[in-house]
Design an enzyme around this catalytic site. Structure first.
Site, short mmCIF file in Angstrom:
data_model
loop_
_atom_site.label_atom_id
_atom_site.label_comp_id
_atom_site.label_asym_id
_atom_site.label_seq_id
_atom_site.Cartn_x
_atom_site.Cartn_y
_atom_site.Cartn_z
N LYS A 42 28.48 42.61 39.94
CA LYS A 42 28.35 43.99 40.09
C LYS A 42 28.55 44.25 41.81
O LYS A 42 28.48 43.45 42.61
CB LYS A 42 26.77 44.33 39.89
CG LYS A 42 25.86 43.67 40.42
CD LYS A 42 24.36 44.02 40.14
CE LYS A 42 23.41 43.40 40.60
NZ LYS A 42 22.00 43.37 40.09
N TYR A 262 27.93 56.36 72.39
CA TYR A 262 27.37 57.70 72.38
C TYR A 262 25.92 57.87 72.93
O TYR A 262 25.41 57.03 72.71
CB TYR A 262 27.26 58.12 70.60
CG TYR A 262 28.47 58.15 69.99
CD1 TYR A 262 29.30 59.28 70.37
CD2 TYR A 262 28.68 57.81 69.02
CE1 TYR A 262 30.63 59.43 69.75
CE2 TYR A 262 30.06 57.58 68.21
CZ TYR A 262 30.85 58.72 68.49
OH TYR A 262 32.16 58.89 68.00
C1 LIG Z 1 21.42 42.06 39.88
C2 LIG Z 1 20.83 41.45 38.56
C3 LIG Z 1 20.80 40.13 38.43
C4 LIG Z 1 21.24 39.04 39.48
O1 LIG Z 1 20.34 39.21 40.63
P1 LIG Z 1 20.44 37.96 41.68
O2 LIG Z 1 19.13 38.12 42.24
O3 LIG Z 1 21.33 38.37 42.75
O4 LIG Z 1 20.51 36.52 40.90
C5 LIG Z 1 20.48 39.47 37.05
N1 LIG Z 1 20.29 40.56 36.23
C6 LIG Z 1 20.15 41.78 36.51
C7 LIG Z 1 19.64 42.70 35.30
C8 LIG Z 1 20.60 42.41 37.56
O5 LIG Z 1 20.39 43.49 37.60
#
Ligand SMILES: *Cc1c(COP(=O)(O)O)cnc(C)c1O
Length: 370
Positions: A42, A262
């Site tokens: 993601k 700035y």
């Molecule tokens: C983002 C996410 C993960 C992975 O999390 P990490 O801490 O980066 O391993 C696993 N399961 C879900 C449902 C998530 O949203």
């Protein structure tokens, strides 16, 4: 016009695909051959560039690539049509026809969306693969009532391939309570004649720290990218995959007392050398780091000289020997003279490493090295 053979900016995110492959082998060795890996890609693969890293995941035996949203799933499919894609987040019922026709595997958090997906799949003469999402204590998404899951199991257009939940990581005891609740849910389903091919609850932290929580599928994100993301003193040989680098675009000599950037929030305390750098907060660098953050040039730590702009910033490079335009600059590296480490950046922003890398924008080109 496309200029795909040219590097169009000096500010780049370097992604070491060899390190990524190494990390995936490490995770495989850790969990053994019988635990499936759903790798989380993601947020543009935590800033690494989902389209380009996806093949490395697939070459290294992951079962699914997991994204958070339908938009991410569509982008990933366009780049990597053969990837098995899992949508972790909730897709609104009105969009389930897209999920069904694209063939994504969808997390299902309740009966209404399940019905919508089932109907959409039936209309196509298909069955849509889903994993049932249970809320065991994060209070974010998922069912709390096993009866709802049994209703979903009766729908004709769904293939229930698995079930999952997500830990709140509120301490060992609370995690264990969530895990046991999850097992109770899934055992109930199996007993009621709903077989589950995959059951999963472990993110990166739980994958490393509690072998029992791996069940037969794990969902590591940050671990894949080589972030030290566990609490125990386990030794897991993963390597940071990402670096953030640029080059000096201009050098200025200023007198003591002169201000820069700035609002002139920075003023020279001595005759100084200011290096202008072509990156800013619109590349995903936290703007608030202007006070305590730094870059390194030739191993020398250079603090920011005033506010960070959208696209550019200045640093005090007075102590860099033979400073010149074009000198390489490390923004995020491994620390200790190699830029700021992601941990340092996270600490200064009062956040954690996932947040630092996931906010890196698409704007800086990714340079992929093996
Ligand atoms: C983002 C996410 C993960 C992975 O999390 P990490 O801490 O980066 O391993 C696993 N399961 C879900 C449902 C998530 O949203």
């Amino acid at each position: 016009m496309e200029y795909t053979d040219r590097l169009l900016r000096d500010t780049v995110i370097t992604v070491d695909l060899g390190a990524l492959a190494h990390n995936l082998r490490t995770i495989r060795a850790l969990v053994g051959p019988d635990v499936a890996i759903m790798a989380v890609v993601k947020a543009n693969a935590y800033g690494h560039g989902a389209a380009a890293v996806a093949p490395v995941f697939l070459e290294n035996g992951v079962t699914y690539l997991a994204v958070a949203t339908l938009t991410e799933a569509l982008d990933l499919k366009a780049a990597c049509p053969e990837a098995p894609i899992f949508i972790l987040g909730q897709t609104p019922a009105r969009l389930m026809d897209i999920v069904a026709s694209e063939g994504f595997t969808q997390a299902v958090t309740g009966l209404e969306e399940a019905k919508a997906l089932s109907e959409a799949a039936c209309a196509l003469g298909r069955r849509a693969k889903v994993h049932l999402k249970f809320d065991t204590g994060l209070v974010r998404l998922g069912m709390r009532d096993p009866a709802e899951a049994l209703e979903i199991a009766k729908l004709p257009g769904l293939e229930i391939e698995g079930a999952f939940s997500h830990l709140a990581l509120a301490g060992a005891e609370s995690d264990r309570a969530q895990f046991e609740k999850f097992l109770a849910f899934t055992d109930g389903l199996t007993a009621a004649g709903v077989p589950l091919r995959y059951r999963h609850i472990a993110d990166s932290v739980a994958t490393v720290d509690v072998p029992a929580y791996r069940l037969n599928m794990v969902r590591p994100g940050s671990l894949c990218y080589g972030l030290h993301s566990w609490d125990s003193d386990a030794e897991v040989d993963v390597r940071q995959v990402l670096r953030f680098e640029t080059k000096v675009s201009a050098v200025h000599t200023v007198e003591a007392g002169e201000g820069a950037s700035y609002e002139h929030r920075w003023r020279a305390k001595r005759p100084s050398l200011i290096a202008t750098l072509p990156f800013g907060y619109c590349d995903g660098y936290p703007r608030r780091l202007y006070e305590q953050g730094y870059v390194t040039i030739k191993g020398v730590r250079c603090p920011f000289a005033g506010l960070i702009g959208m696209d550019q910033c200045m640093v005090d490079a007075t102590d860099v020997p033979d400073l010149a335009q074009g000198d390489p600059v490390v923004i995020y590296g491994l620390g200790d003279g190699d830029g700021m480490s992601l941990q340092e950046a996270a600490d200064l922003c009062k956040t954690f490493k996932n947040d630092i890398i996931a906010r890196l924008m698409a704007r800086p080109p990714r340079v992929y090295v093996r």
